[in-house]
Every structure is written in C-alpha cells, then in structure tokens.
Design an enzyme around this catalytic site. Sequence first.
Site, PDB file in Angstrom:
ATOM      1  N   TRP A 128      40.145  37.649   2.277  1.00 13.94           N
ATOM      2  CA  TRP A 128      41.579  37.615   2.515  1.00 13.94           C
ATOM      3  C   TRP A 128      42.210  38.997   2.661  1.00 13.94           C
ATOM      4  O   TRP A 128      43.337  39.125   3.140  1.00 13.94           O
ATOM      5  CB  TRP A 128      42.279  36.904   1.342  1.00 13.94           C
ATOM      6  CG  TRP A 128      41.799  37.390   0.004  1.00 13.94           C
ATOM      7  CD1 TRP A 128      40.855  36.802  -0.788  1.00 13.94           C
ATOM      8  CD2 TRP A 128      42.187  38.588  -0.683  1.00 13.94           C
ATOM      9  NE1 TRP A 128      40.631  37.565  -1.923  1.00 13.94           N
ATOM     10  CE2 TRP A 128      41.443  38.662  -1.879  1.00 13.94           C
ATOM     11  CE3 TRP A 128      43.100  39.610  -0.401  1.00 13.94           C
ATOM     12  CZ2 TRP A 128      41.582  39.713  -2.792  1.00 13.94           C
ATOM     13  CZ3 TRP A 128      43.237  40.662  -1.302  1.00 13.94           C
ATOM     14  CH2 TRP A 128      42.489  40.700  -2.480  1.00 13.94           C
ATOM     15  N   ASN A 129      41.543  40.071   2.233  1.00 13.65           N
ATOM     16  CA  ASN A 129      42.272  41.339   2.076  1.00 13.65           C
ATOM     17  C   ASN A 129      42.681  41.980   3.405  1.00 13.65           C
ATOM     18  O   ASN A 129      43.729  42.597   3.499  1.00 13.65           O
ATOM     19  CB  ASN A 129      41.488  42.321   1.201  1.00 13.65           C
ATOM     20  CG  ASN A 129      40.109  42.628   1.716  1.00 13.65           C
ATOM     21  OD1 ASN A 129      39.490  41.835   2.423  1.00 13.65           O
ATOM     22  ND2 ASN A 129      39.601  43.798   1.357  1.00 13.65           N
TER      23      ASN A 129
ATOM     24  N   HIS B  81      37.235  31.154   6.759  1.00 15.11           N
ATOM     25  CA  HIS B  81      38.074  32.200   6.181  1.00 15.11           C
ATOM     26  C   HIS B  81      38.392  31.880   4.721  1.00 15.11           C
ATOM     27  O   HIS B  81      38.145  30.775   4.236  1.00 15.11           O
ATOM     28  CB  HIS B  81      39.366  32.339   6.986  1.00 15.11           C
ATOM     29  CG  HIS B  81      39.832  33.751   7.138  1.00 15.11           C
ATOM     30  ND1 HIS B  81      39.670  34.699   6.148  1.00 15.11           N
ATOM     31  CD2 HIS B  81      40.465  34.400   8.160  1.00 15.11           C
ATOM     32  CE1 HIS B  81      40.177  35.854   6.552  1.00 15.11           C
ATOM     33  NE2 HIS B  81      40.654  35.703   7.771  1.00 15.11           N
ATOM     34  N   ALA B  82      38.925  32.886   4.026  1.00 15.54           N
ATOM     35  CA  ALA B  82      39.345  32.682   2.639  1.00 15.54           C
ATOM     36  C   ALA B  82      40.421  31.602   2.579  1.00 15.54           C
ATOM     37  O   ALA B  82      41.260  31.478   3.485  1.00 15.54           O
ATOM     38  CB  ALA B  82      39.878  33.990   2.054  1.00 15.54           C
ATOM     39  N   SER B  83      40.408  30.848   1.490  1.00 15.93           N
ATOM     40  CA  SER B  83      41.277  29.671   1.406  1.00 15.93           C
ATOM     41  C   SER B  83      42.753  30.006   1.241  1.00 15.93           C
ATOM     42  O   SER B  83      43.600  29.130   1.394  1.00 15.93           O
ATOM     43  CB  SER B  83      40.828  28.784   0.239  1.00 15.93           C
ATOM     44  OG  SER B  83      39.551  28.234   0.492  1.00 15.93           O
TER      45      SER B  83
ATOM     46  N   GLY C 270      32.674  40.107   1.366  1.00 12.69           N
ATOM     47  CA  GLY C 270      33.206  39.483   0.161  1.00 12.69           C
ATOM     48  C   GLY C 270      32.542  40.002  -1.091  1.00 12.69           C
ATOM     49  O   GLY C 270      32.053  41.140  -1.135  1.00 12.69           O
ATOM     50  N   SER C 271      32.500  39.169  -2.100  1.00 11.87           N
ATOM     51  CA  SER C 271      31.974  39.563  -3.400  1.00 11.87           C
ATOM     52  C   SER C 271      30.451  39.588  -3.388  1.00 11.87           C
ATOM     53  O   SER C 271      29.805  38.976  -2.528  1.00 11.87           O
ATOM     54  CB  SER C 271      32.445  38.585  -4.479  1.00 11.87           C
ATOM     55  OG  SER C 271      31.830  37.313  -4.296  1.00 11.87           O
TER      56      SER C 271
ATOM     57  N   GLU D 134      28.681  42.762   3.778  1.00 17.66           N
ATOM     58  CA  GLU D 134      29.480  43.874   3.265  1.00 17.66           C
ATOM     59  C   GLU D 134      30.131  43.370   1.983  1.00 17.66           C
ATOM     60  O   GLU D 134      30.982  42.490   2.020  1.00 17.66           O
ATOM     61  CB  GLU D 134      30.522  44.310   4.298  1.00 17.66           C
ATOM     62  CG  GLU D 134      31.163  45.652   3.970  1.00 17.66           C
ATOM     63  CD  GLU D 134      32.511  45.525   3.317  1.00 17.66           C
ATOM     64  OE1 GLU D 134      32.554  45.520   2.053  1.00 17.66           O
ATOM     65  OE2 GLU D 134      33.511  45.425   4.034  1.00 17.66           O
ATOM     66  N   LEU D 135      29.715  43.945   0.853  1.00 10.86           N
ATOM     67  CA  LEU D 135      30.012  43.340  -0.442  1.00 10.86           C
ATOM     68  C   LEU D 135      30.880  44.202  -1.343  1.00 10.86           C
ATOM     69  O   LEU D 135      30.845  44.076  -2.555  1.00 10.86           O
ATOM     70  CB  LEU D 135      28.698  43.001  -1.159  1.00 10.86           C
ATOM     71  CG  LEU D 135      27.720  42.145  -0.342  1.00 10.86           C
ATOM     72  CD1 LEU D 135      26.463  41.860  -1.143  1.00 10.86           C
ATOM     73  CD2 LEU D 135      28.379  40.856   0.117  1.00 10.86           C
TER      74      LEU D 135
ATOM     75  N   CYS E 265      37.890  47.377   0.107  1.00  5.24           N
ATOM     76  CA  CYS E 265      36.531  47.734  -0.290  1.00  5.24           C
ATOM     77  C   CYS E 265      36.282  49.226  -0.126  1.00  5.24           C
ATOM     78  O   CYS E 265      35.549  49.825  -0.910  1.00  5.24           O
ATOM     79  CB  CYS E 265      35.515  46.949   0.553  1.00  5.24           C
ATOM     80  SG  CYS E 265      35.650  45.164   0.387  1.00  5.24           S
TER      81      CYS E 265
END
Length: 465
Positions: A136-137, A161-163, A212-213, A234-235, A268
């Site tokens: 989401w960022n 995509h992010a919720s 993401g994470s 990419e974490l 990130c």
Amino acid sequence: MAIATVNPATGETLKTFDALNAGEIEDHLIRAEQAFQQYRDTSFAHRADLLLKAADLLDADQDTIARTMTTEMGKTLVAARAEAAKCAKTMRWYATHAEELLADEQPDPADVQDSGAVRAVVRYRPLGTVLAVMPWNFPLWQVVRFAAPALMAGNTGLLKHASNVPQTALYLDELFRRAGFPEGCFQTLLVGSGAVEDILRDPRVAAATLTGSEVAGRSVASIAGDEVKKTVLELGGSDPFLVLPSADLDKAARTAVTARVQNNGQSCIAAKRFIVHTDVYDAFAERFVAGMAALTVGDPMEEDTDVGPLSSEQGRSDLEELVDDAVHRGARALCGGRRPPDHHSGWFYEPTVLDGITAEMRIHHEEAFGPVATLYRVEDLDEAVTVANDTTFGLSSNAWTRDADEQTRLARDLQAGGVFFNGMTASHPGLPFGGAKRSGYGRELSGHGIREFCNMTTVWYGPEE
C-alpha cells in the site's frame, strides 16, 4: 483484512468491496491466458503506443488519482502527485527503451565457433502471466514499475494489491483498459491474501513479483519454488545513512530529514539508521533534530503538510512499541516520541529522533516503518561499516563523504543493493533497483528489470549442407 478504503487521517471507513469468488478468479485467469497468446506476438511499436497512451491518461488524471491515494493510505497530496508523475515518466521510459533493451544479442561467431555453430542468437521472449502482489505504501508506483516493463516485454499481468488501497487498484485496471490494452492484459484481482496460493499455483501463471514484508515474501517464494516459478522479491530495508567528517553537514542534515520522513516515513528505501562519525556527531545531530522537530504534521490534503498519518492504526501501534521499547532500555528521544497531542483522530505520530541505541533494543534490528530515526555515534570508518552492515536487511544505503578513498571503500563494503553518495536513495527507471540479504532478490527497473520476466533463449544455427 477487509477490502476497504479507510481514511487514515480520520479512521473513517469510506467504502468496502466484496472479494472475488472462485468463479470470478477463474474468469480472470482465462482472460489473462487468452490475452497472452495474442499479445505476446505484438510489436514493440504497438505496445509502446498503448503505454504512451496510458501515460498521457495518467497525467490527465494526476490530481484525481493523487487524492485517491492520499485518502486511502495517508501520503501527502504533494507526494501523491509526484508519485503519479513518476509513474507516467517510467511508462514513457519503457515505451522508448524496451525494444533496444530486449533486442537480439549475437555473440561473435569466432567466440562460439567451437560449438559447431555458424551463428548463434540470444533472444528475449515473454514468460506469460505474471502475478504481482503489491503493498500500500506506494500504491501506484509499486505497480507501474512492474507493469510497464512486463507489458512492454509482452507479458500479461494480474494484480493482487493491498486490501487498504482497492480504489487505486481498480483505477490501474481501468487505466490500462482505457489506454487500449487488449482485454485481459492487465487485471486487478480484489482478493485477500488467502487466495494468493491457489492463483500462484495455477499453471496459467508463469511467475510472480512481490513487494512487502519478509513474511509475505517467504510465503510467495516457497509456493513459487514448489511450483518452479520465477520470482522477484523486494522485502523492505533498514537503510543506513552514514555521515563522515568531510560531509557538507547542512546539506546532509536537510537531506536526512527528507530521507527519513518521505511518504510519512513509510518507505522501504527511507534512510532509517543515521550513523555519524564522532567528529561531526554533535553538529549533525543538532541540525537533524531541529529539522525533524520543525516538520508540520497534519491533514495530508493540505499543501503545507510535511507528514501525514500512518496508514493504519496497527502500523502506528507497531511503531510505538519499537520506540517505547528503546526508551525503556535507555534510548533518549531528542524530539517526538509520542502521538501529536492536537490530533485526536487518525493515526498520526510525531517525527522522532532517538539516540543511545544499543543492540538489546528491538529498533536496532527491526524496520521502523514511520517517521522515527535512530542515531549512532561511531569512532571511525571501520565502525561505521560494521554498524551499517549489522542488519538482516540490505536494500540501499546512503553515505556522505567527499573523500574518494572512503567512497571506494564504502561502495565495496556496504552490503546493499545500492550505495548513494551525497544524496538520498531514489529509484529511477534507468537504474536497477533491488536488495541483498533479507531485502529480497532480483531487480526491478532498467534493462535488468525488464529481462527478469523474459525467457532468455539461445538460438543455435548449424551449417547447412
């Protein structure tokens, strides 16, 4: 997590969405596969025309989509407009450069003559449908930096995509359709994270990319590995920002503030750990703390706001826990360290600088995803490198020095996917982007990024007799 737009500046739920059911997901997979079978053989010129049209539409929509992003995840409106402009720029970059980046390569016949070849060619062909699991960022940029090269290479894309950014996700689906891309070339899937495994295991999905994470990356990588499918991950990161005696301290401190609080500190590649030589520590810290304390926290829709809210209540709670743990274990908050007292709704947190960080503190090891900086005093270059590398992450790094020998040493020894001297880390379509260690693997952007989701084919020609 519900698929919903929740305004982080107020905590108000504005709109909710139903997740796709199994039959609807199947329809999307069918369309993606059908589109790929046709789209893969289109010309670069045709793809470029479509992508340039998308860029023009995005420019025209810039203010509207910027307001959607700000509403959904809280970035300042100024930053959201800049994000939309960067996406259009990247679309144009790939529309212009993709054909040359994926041009056939012909080894010198003399170099391969002993293989029996009269000649050989290396070709880049699209893999198929790529599943993108995005955060989401940077809800527009993260998607476009995957989609622009993937589509120019002849692939098709599915976006999970992010919720919390469903309207931005649906806008992207609509954007590519309006630009004239064939039905099925790019599709948004409104699904929860629980649906990802079945989609990724589907034989019609050729590869996956995730930002993401670390937890999410491990999950996607393990599923893709089991299916023997290509992934790019990419974490995140905990990027160091080194300041050495030859640095321009005024410029370094100003840049440090921007590098830490960009995107409300939720980036990130934001600098997070500020590692400063003892000879300039006090002078830098004074400037840096003053800059952080002077920032305006407020409504992200206002033009003069520097820092908006965090994207979620949980995100703020996680950040508070890291700060509270550090302070409890002896760190000092030189500014900030709390929720703004004049913001009683929304998920705001003051820009914060902590010093006295030790290895016993969680914040020394974990990524602080918000406007919180940690300061470290080091005695020399060796210690600076040691502290910079004392993390499981390795996305990017920043170093402020005008000493050529120090630059040579740091470019060699910093364990990261990027080293930026006398400036802050930023992504650009012409430069490869990605990390080392637990920040992930593979590269996005540049020629390296567009080739990630291509089949590199060796074509060998023997003598005709």
